[in-house]
Design a protein around this motif. Structure first.
Motif, PDB file in Angstrom:
ATOM      1  N   SER A 101      21.558  63.657   4.754  1.00  0.00           N
ATOM      2  CA  SER A 101      20.253  63.614   4.077  1.00  0.00           C
ATOM      3  C   SER A 101      20.344  64.007   2.609  1.00  0.00           C
ATOM      4  N   THR A 144      27.607  54.746   0.942  1.00  0.00           N
ATOM      5  CA  THR A 144      26.191  54.437   0.723  1.00  0.00           C
ATOM      6  C   THR A 144      26.029  53.615  -0.546  1.00  0.00           C
ATOM      7  N   HIS A 182      24.504  61.937  -2.068  1.00  0.00           N
ATOM      8  CA  HIS A 182      25.079  60.661  -2.489  1.00  0.00           C
ATOM      9  C   HIS A 182      26.325  60.880  -3.360  1.00  0.00           C
ATOM     10  N   GLY A 209      22.948  50.560   2.869  1.00  0.00           N
ATOM     11  CA  GLY A 209      21.601  50.874   2.407  1.00  0.00           C
ATOM     12  C   GLY A 209      20.834  51.609   3.495  1.00  0.00           C
ATOM     13  N   PRO A 210      19.582  52.004   3.217  1.00  0.00           N
ATOM     14  CA  PRO A 210      18.775  52.677   4.244  1.00  0.00           C
ATOM     15  C   PRO A 210      18.576  51.760   5.461  1.00  0.00           C
ATOM     16  N   TYR A 212      16.696  50.842   9.209  1.00  0.00           N
ATOM     17  CA  TYR A 212      15.417  51.028   9.909  1.00  0.00           C
ATOM     18  C   TYR A 212      15.537  50.542  11.347  1.00  0.00           C
ATOM     19  N   THR A 237      14.460  58.030   6.941  1.00  0.00           N
ATOM     20  CA  THR A 237      14.565  57.050   5.857  1.00  0.00           C
ATOM     21  C   THR A 237      13.190  56.415   5.654  1.00  0.00           C
ATOM     22  N   ASN A 240      11.338  53.862   8.185  1.00  0.00           N
ATOM     23  CA  ASN A 240      11.019  54.526   9.455  1.00  0.00           C
ATOM     24  C   ASN A 240       9.838  55.475   9.290  1.00  0.00           C
ATOM     25  N   ARG A 262      15.873  49.121  -3.171  1.00  0.00           N
ATOM     26  CA  ARG A 262      17.139  49.384  -2.487  1.00  0.00           C
ATOM     27  C   ARG A 262      17.427  48.236  -1.533  1.00  0.00           C
ATOM     28  N   TYR A 264      18.131  47.154   2.275  1.00  0.00           N
ATOM     29  CA  TYR A 264      17.837  47.688   3.610  1.00  0.00           C
ATOM     30  C   TYR A 264      18.512  46.857   4.690  1.00  0.00           C
TER      31      TYR A 264
END
Lengths: 382, 382
Positions: A101, A144, A182, A209-210, A212, A237, A240, A262, A264
């Motif tokens: 996180s 990431t 990061h 990337g993030p 979901y 994220t 979500n 970003r 996803y």
């Protein structure tokens, strides 16, 4: 293949373990429950109750007839990590075992130190264990997209030809991250690249990337096998969180202008990407980098899509701009390449209204468990 | 100014403490004796016996009338580091407090872990301590030219305009180091740059080349105030080792082809550079980078110069190529910029035959203490 999944209890580690097990690989899921401990300490447990890893492995065996070996150990412990690789002798290792996180890494000095030492320690110990016990093992490392930050130019997949004052050098693309978390991923990449050059390791570094979603082919219909799905401001994220906020009748919390863009991807595509990388390993002495996402969206676009999907479900979804607790560009150029995994055969699950409604339907079954005080924690970047 | 010198017992830290004290600054020298402990453990103590830090400060007071405050504490300890900055409230901090040896970082897993955790831990704790207790403090951080490695193109002073697919972004120049130790310096730079952006710290990151020499204006004629001068293969830098080998009648150990080229500087110029940086601090929110060296030489050129200086002293100096224990380019392009410190007023002490004879004369007084088994330890890179 014998596959070790480091961080096998996590949001992506556990679904990956089931996915690769379903494909016939011999899988061990390794975890020290750090992620669960931190969520409890910060009072931000996930939406769904997750049985412990032994329990999950038993359930998986019941429904699939296949075995995942649960191993509870601390990879940041040098000897424990070495012992693990010595006894399991993996053909491939998938390394998710990091404090994941950005806001957690920005909470306080202690959480920053934990992130730095845990994440770099686990990566270093894995590198030494591979060199000592299985030097031909394919390391698949989760990096990431945040390593690159948001430069005012295109972003390649890791490598580029640096041209400077009339000469050229193949180089890692310059990186500049937006959180300490990061930044530790940049450090991981630099450390991996160093030891790849020294010891001819095989490494695939996935700039993800993030992610979901919570349902995959393996857990569909089995709620107890869902991943630890976070909806709080620390571990959740953005997409979500928006889905849970929409179901809870809480305004979608857009930071500042909402132009932050970003790349996803659906959790199903994380599994597909890992599998593609696994089936086509990096060469010995190669640090192979893929940008792992399927579509780019701004935060505003995500909010609008969730609002529209909510409307289809009869939900009245409000979008609210809140002061940005982060120090970041709220409006910027963003054009990262992402053809490497497509070339390997990835067929993206795109973000349709149907997908969003599907996610929100699953969330709605847990409506009573949603706690509003988890939506905003305002971890300040400066 | 109130100046904290982290690593104030080291090869460069102690001479810096005396130099800044002689200029009238209020100086505290902070150390945990890690460097001494590691040298003892590896059986590679320095050429000259160094009194402990309290003793050195008393001696300095006797000959100069000035005070340096010795502080023995561990900067990798979060609270100890915080307490130090809270009580001393420095105007500037000079951060040398890291495990400084590339070969040590390559010895074994344990030494790599120590380097990683100690060096990044100390840097992180310093950053938090500055933010919490003296946010306007100027951080002067010792980096290394080794962060850049040896790209096949020119090297700027830290920053460059990245041009990629028709667009431009000001960026840190891509870096690729040749040891784990050097890689941790890249990580330090990335971490500093992150917190500079978040918290508007003032940072000067000095990419220093290998340093040679042991006499400075402050210790001249006072052997007990000499720095811990290493001549072994683990902690000794190449030119210092060659000088001791020449005095000892031991062949100069050139690795492989000897075309490895780096930027070098006299220890007196390290002090001058630090002083110039101190007197002209970085701006708030600025990561200022200087390449800190005065001349580039290949290893062969260094060996030939030492041989020639030895001849002037009546020494018969033999040069011998030994198998390279490192994995590195032995013949390469090298053209790093180094005008920033010159522009601030640096007047380099260049490597003359007279300088070399001066260094070797001082070493010759310790001839009986030289132990040949320290010259070669063959720490393997791969």
């Amino acid at each position: 293949m014998r596959v070790l999944i480091l961080g096998g209890d996590g949001y992506l580690g556990w679904p990956t373990a089931m996915h690769l097990s379903s494909r016939g690989h011999e899988v061990a899921a390794v975890d020290n429950y750090l992620r669960r401990r931190l969520a409890r300490e910060e009072d931000v447990e996930p939406l769904v109750d997750c049985p412990n890893l032994h329990e999950r492995c038993r359930m998986w065996n019941t429904i699939s007839g296949k075995e995942i070996q649960p191993i509870i150990t601390d990879l940041a412990d040098r000897s424990a990590c070495s012992d693990l690789f010595e006894s399991f002798k993996p053909d491939a290792v998938i390394h998710y075992a990091e404090q994941p996180s950005a806001p957690y890494s920005m909470l306080r000095h202690e959480s920053a130190s934990l992130t730095l030492h845990n994440n770099l320690g686990a990566t270093a110990n894995m590198i030494f264990a591979v060199k000592d016990h299985c030097p031909d093992c394919h390391i698949i490392k989760l990096g990431t997209m945040g390593e690159y930050g948001t430069p005012n130019c295109d972003i390649p997949e890791g490598w580029f030809d640096l041209e400077y004052q009339g000469r050229t050098q193949r180089s890692l693309f310059p990186r500049q991250a937006g959180s300490l978390y990061h930044t530790t991923k940049i450090m991981d990449t630099d450390m991996l690249w160093f030891y790849v050059r020294m010891w001819n390791l095989r490494v695939t570094d996935l700039m993800q990337g993030p992610v979901y979603g919570l349902e995959t082919d393996e857990n569909s219909g089995h709620e107890a096998l869902y991943p630890c799905f976070a909806y709080d401001e620390i571990f959740g994220t953005v997409l979500n969180r928006f889905c849970v906020q929409a179901v809870a009748g809480y305004p979608l919390t857009v930071y500042g202008k909402g132009g932050q863009t970003r790349g996803y991807l659906n959790i199903k595509d994380t599994l597909n990407c890992i599998e593609l990388a696994l089936n086509s390993p990096a060469d010995s002495g190669e640090l192979r980098i893929f940008n792992q996402f399927t579509e780019t969206f701004s935060v505003n676009e995500l909010a609008e899509r969730v609002q529209a999907a909510g409307r289809d479900m009869g939900l009245d979804v409000v979008i609210e701009s809140v002061p940005n607790p982060r120090k970041e560009a709220e409006d910027h150029y963003y054009n990262p390449a992402h053809t490497g995994l497509i070339d390997l055969g990835l067929e993206p699950n795109l973000l349709t209204s149907e997908t969003l409604v599907g996610i929100m339907d699953l969330i709605a079954r847990q409506r009573d468990r949603i706690r509003h005080d988890r939506f905003v924690r305002s971890v300040q970047w400066s």
